[in-house]
Write an enzyme that holds these catalytic residues in place. Structure first.
Site, PDB file in Angstrom:
ATOM      1  N   ARG A 183      22.169 -36.872  40.934  1.00 44.20           N
ATOM      2  CA  ARG A 183      22.246 -36.392  42.326  1.00 44.20           C
ATOM      3  C   ARG A 183      21.093 -37.072  43.065  1.00 44.20           C
ATOM      4  O   ARG A 183      19.922 -36.770  42.810  1.00 44.20           O
ATOM      5  CB  ARG A 183      22.121 -34.871  42.377  1.00 44.20           C
ATOM      6  N   HIS A 207      30.455 -36.639  47.633  1.00 47.28           N
ATOM      7  CA  HIS A 207      30.349 -35.569  46.632  1.00 47.28           C
ATOM      8  C   HIS A 207      31.695 -35.476  45.890  1.00 47.28           C
ATOM      9  O   HIS A 207      32.429 -34.499  46.028  1.00 47.28           O
ATOM     10  CB  HIS A 207      30.016 -34.252  47.343  1.00 47.28           C
ATOM     11  N   GLN A 212      32.743 -32.403  43.652  1.00 46.61           N
ATOM     12  CA  GLN A 212      33.105 -31.240  44.456  1.00 46.61           C
ATOM     13  C   GLN A 212      34.583 -31.293  44.843  1.00 46.61           C
ATOM     14  O   GLN A 212      35.323 -30.317  44.706  1.00 46.61           O
ATOM     15  CB  GLN A 212      32.228 -31.204  45.722  1.00 46.61           C
ATOM     16  N   ASP A 251      31.065 -26.371  55.460  1.00 42.23           N
ATOM     17  CA  ASP A 251      29.857 -26.656  54.682  1.00 42.23           C
ATOM     18  C   ASP A 251      28.669 -26.416  55.622  1.00 42.23           C
ATOM     19  O   ASP A 251      28.860 -26.249  56.841  1.00 42.23           O
ATOM     20  CB  ASP A 251      29.900 -28.121  54.188  1.00 42.23           C
ATOM     21  N   CYS A 286      31.956 -25.393  49.877  1.00 43.69           N
ATOM     22  CA  CYS A 286      31.416 -25.937  48.621  1.00 43.69           C
ATOM     23  C   CYS A 286      30.226 -25.132  48.118  1.00 43.69           C
ATOM     24  O   CYS A 286      29.892 -25.210  46.941  1.00 43.69           O
ATOM     25  CB  CYS A 286      31.046 -27.406  48.794  1.00 43.69           C
ATOM     26  N   ARG A 341      34.113 -26.113  39.509  1.00 39.94           N
ATOM     27  CA  ARG A 341      33.218 -27.260  39.307  1.00 39.94           C
ATOM     28  C   ARG A 341      33.093 -27.540  37.805  1.00 39.94           C
ATOM     29  O   ARG A 341      33.150 -28.687  37.355  1.00 39.94           O
ATOM     30  CB  ARG A 341      31.826 -26.967  39.896  1.00 39.94           C
TER      31      ARG A 341
HETATM   32  N1  NVA Z   1      26.541 -31.236  52.410  1.00 38.36           N
HETATM   33  C1  NVA Z   1      25.720 -30.436  51.517  1.00 38.36           C
HETATM   34  C2  NVA Z   1      26.483 -30.161  50.259  1.00 38.36           C
HETATM   35  C3  NVA Z   1      25.744 -29.304  49.275  1.00 38.36           C
HETATM   36  C4  NVA Z   1      26.507 -29.091  48.018  1.00 38.36           C
HETATM   37  C5  NVA Z   1      24.429 -31.167  51.230  1.00 38.36           C
HETATM   38  O1  NVA Z   1      24.479 -32.381  51.012  1.00 38.36           O
HETATM   39  O2  NVA Z   1      23.380 -30.521  51.224  1.00 38.36           O
HETATM   40  N1   CP Z   2      28.302 -27.352  45.778  1.00 35.15           N
HETATM   41  C1   CP Z   2      27.216 -27.820  45.154  1.00 35.15           C
HETATM   42  O1   CP Z   2      27.129 -29.007  44.796  1.00 35.15           O
HETATM   43  O2   CP Z   2      26.260 -26.890  44.912  1.00 35.15           O
HETATM   44  P1   CP Z   2      24.782 -27.161  44.412  1.00 35.15           P
HETATM   45  O3   CP Z   2      24.086 -27.944  45.494  1.00 35.15           O
HETATM   46  O4   CP Z   2      24.179 -25.820  44.189  1.00 35.15           O
HETATM   47  O5   CP Z   2      24.841 -27.972  43.145  1.00 35.15           O
END
Ligand code: NVA
Ligand code: CP
Length: 303
Positions: free
Chosen positions: A103, A130, A133, A222, A262, A290
């Site tokens: 990540r 993502h 997801q 989101d 998400c 997930r």
């Molecule tokens: N768009 C959000 C998704 C988190 C799972 C982010 O990137 O923080």
């Molecule tokens: N939806 C998602 O990726 O959650 P986290 O950021 O908690 O991993």
């Protein structure tokens, strides 16, 4: 499948259907507590440059259930791109570990990591996309609807990384996809253009939160500020005020609609307690999936 899992567009429609089917199969096995030691004596390096609950827990739980060992490497452990070149990290980590989940902030960094890694790399979110997801999302929709035909998904909010993966899904799976966002917060132009050139799907980008949601089978939202943008939160709160997914908005679809997010959700901003807790909310099924979608991805990458 490709060697790595980096983007939804790298999959064929057949591979997407195979992943959904494998995920359902692995979900049953997991729920029945069956032995499935596909990753016996194998290890997964999980590199996190950003925080996470679902991604970290589901990958570690899944890989451990499948007989392997997962290592958590947080922002202070690897310092990807700061302490050491990404191409060096890729070669070192892939000599120790059979798979890498990362990540990261910069999407170019995950491409670079994959380019130099001998082990498969799974994208656990970047600033751009993502894909894990969205595989969990489509599995969840499939479980709640008899078929994925004639699906209208309406995303309301910031045109962010989750939207880019949805737009890539529309390249393979025919659907109507609407993104309802404030002006200035549309998804990436090239990604939209690519999706709109594909005539099997209908892509609508609109700034109208009233008309935009009409006829949607799913309303998805989101956070208004993603990780790395939190200093913009106050300013965005004003600009996004009309884009809150509340019960009124859900009613405006004019049909039975599922609500998805998400997570993590900021209740009171992009959505409300009422919507999160409603019968039509499937956010926790989505979070659960997930685990199963990612297990399928990891097994498919190594089969
Ligand atoms: N768009 C959000 C998704 C988190 C799972 C982010 O990137 O923080
Ligand atoms: N939806 C998602 O990726 O959650 P986290 O950021 O908690 O991993």
């Amino acid at each position: 499948m490709d060697k790595h899992f980096l983007h939804i567009k790298d999959l064929s429609l057949e591979e997407i259907h195979e992943l959904i089917s494998l995920a359902k199969d692995l979900k049953t096995k997991f729920q029945n507590k069956e032995d499935f030691k596909h990753f016996h004596n194998k290890s997964l390096a999980m590199i996190f440059a950003k925080p996470s609950a679902r991604t970290r827990i589901s990958f570690e739980t899944g890989f451990t259930w499948m007989g392997g060992h997962a290592l958590f490497l947080g922002p202070n452990d690897i310092g990807i791109g700061k302490r050491e070149a990404i191409k060096d990290i890729a070669r070192v980590v892939s000599r120790y570990n059979d798979m890498i989940m990362a990540r990261l902030f910069d999407h170019a960094h995950i491409i670079e990591l994959a380019k130099h890694s001998d082990s498969p790399v799974v994208n656990g979110l970047t600033d751009y996309n993502h894909p894990c997801q969205v595989m969990a999302d489509i599995l969840t929709i499939n479980e709640h609807r008899d078929s994925l035909d004639n699906l209208h998904v309406c995303y309301v909010g910031d045109g962010n990384n989750v939207v880019h993966s949805w737009l890539q899904l529309t390249l393979r799976l025919p659907m109507k996809f609407t993104c309802v966002c404030p002006e200035g917060f549309s998804p990436d132009e090239d990604t939209v253009k690519l999706a709109q050139e594909n005539t099997n799907s209908e892509i609508v980008i609109t700034h109208d939160p009233i008309g935009g949601v009409k006829g949607a089978d799913v309303i998805y939202t989101d956070v208004w500020t993603s990780m790395g943008q939190k200093e913009e939160a106050e300013e965005r709160e004003k600009l996004f005020a009309d884009f809150q997914v509340n019960n009124d908005m859900i009613t405006r679809t004019g049909k039975e609609t599922l609500f998805m997010h998400c997570l993590p959700a900021e209740r009171g901003r992009e959505t409300t307690d009422e919507v999160m807790e409603a019968d039509y909310s499937i956010v926790f099924d989505q979070a659960e999936n997930r685990l199963h979608a990612q297990n399928a991805i990891m097994v498919a990458l190594t089969s």
